[in-house]
Design a protein around this motif. Structure first.
Motif, PDB file in Angstrom:
ATOM      1  N   GLU A 119       3.954 -29.514  54.333  1.00 31.49           N
ATOM      2  CA  GLU A 119       5.022 -30.291  53.708  1.00 31.49           C
ATOM      3  C   GLU A 119       4.466 -31.253  52.673  1.00 31.49           C
ATOM      4  OE1 GLU A 119       7.001 -32.037  57.036  1.00 31.49           O
ATOM      5  OE2 GLU A 119       8.288 -30.274  57.374  1.00 31.49           O
ATOM      6  N   ARG A 120       3.324 -31.873  52.974  1.00 33.14           N
ATOM      7  CA  ARG A 120       2.714 -32.793  52.013  1.00 33.14           C
ATOM      8  C   ARG A 120       2.282 -32.073  50.747  1.00 33.14           C
ATOM      9  NH1 ARG A 120      -1.790 -35.266  55.544  1.00 33.14           N
ATOM     10  NH2 ARG A 120      -2.653 -35.705  53.484  1.00 33.14           N
ATOM     11  N   LYS A 122       3.633 -29.311  49.519  1.00 31.69           N
ATOM     12  CA  LYS A 122       4.838 -28.955  48.767  1.00 31.69           C
ATOM     13  C   LYS A 122       5.360 -30.152  47.976  1.00 31.69           C
ATOM     14  CE  LYS A 122       6.416 -25.235  51.802  1.00 31.69           C
ATOM     15  NZ  LYS A 122       7.454 -24.809  52.782  1.00 31.69           N
ATOM     16  N   GLN A 123       5.328 -31.323  48.605  1.00 31.10           N
ATOM     17  CA  GLN A 123       5.782 -32.528  47.920  1.00 31.10           C
ATOM     18  C   GLN A 123       4.909 -32.844  46.714  1.00 31.10           C
ATOM     19  OE1 GLN A 123       5.821 -35.506  50.986  1.00 31.10           O
ATOM     20  NE2 GLN A 123       7.599 -34.621  52.036  1.00 31.10           N
TER      21      GLN A 123
END
Length: 219
Positions: A119-120, A122-123
């Protein structure tokens, strides 16, 4: 049918163990190393010790060395890599000494750690290394095997079906999953074992074994 399945067991499982036992990881540029030169040298030393211990099948020493690395750069891709091999070392040690109920918990913890890093990335509009797909698929496979050993066949089946993205499967959102279904024959083979040996649903099991052989005909 059983004779055919038995003749393939050693080859397919052996291929999986070979993949898991080959440590080709290195201290990557993604790491967040300590500030001092002495601490950086200690980080590299611990990583090298972990690799050497893993290669010599000193599982306890390997797990300790890799965890020392992850403690020095928590939350980084290097920590994820180190924890992956530490968890594999724990699994190999359990495989030699008998079931360890703590090992599945470590696998689930690693999959949550991988999810957080996914997730990090992707951000930050960054792509995860291609090796992560293999690690994540392997961890789910080993976790499914552990769940079978603990008589949690339904949970193991759901995990394997989700890993292969089969119909009516549901990927638990708290865990990391590979971006593409794994081509590893061992996932199909494990699903066949669960369906055939555990549930005696041999027609379905034969179908899964056939898919495994199609994926890896020489295994």
């Amino acid at each position: 049918v059983r004779a055919t399945v038995a003749s393939k067991t050693t080859g397919i499982r052996g291929a999986l163990i070979g993949i898991l036992s080959t440590v080709t990881c290195g201290v990557t540029a993604w790491a967040q190393p300590p500030d001092s030169d002495e601490a950086k040298q200690a980080l590299v030393r611990s990583f090298a010790q972990g690799r050497e211990a893993f290669a010599s099948e000193s599982w306890d020493a390997a797990a300790q060395s890799f965890r020392r690395v992850s403690e020095q750069c928590p939350g980084s891709p290097l920590a994820l890599e180190s924890n992956y091999y530490a968890t594999l070392a724990d699994w190999k040690q359990q495989d030699a000494n008998g079931p360890d109920t703590n090992c599945p918990d470590s696998m689930r913890r690693w999959l949550r750690e991988a999810k957080s890093l996914q997730e990090r990335l992707k951000q930050a509009h960054r792509s995860a290394p291609s090796s992560w797909n293999t690690w994540i698929a392997n961890m789910h496979l080993l976790l499914a095997q552990s769940e079978r050993q603990q008589q949690q066949g339904e949970r193991a089946e759901q995990r394997l079906r989700a890993l292969l993205e089969l119909p009516e499967s549901d990927r638990a959102p708290e865990f990391a999953w590979p971006e593409e279904p794994p081509s590893n024959a061992s996932v199909w083979f494990e699903l066949g074992l669960l369906t055939g040996e555990d549930r005696r649903e041999w027609p379905n099991a034969i179908e899964f074994f056939q898919r495994a052989f199609e994926t890896s005909p020489d295994a």
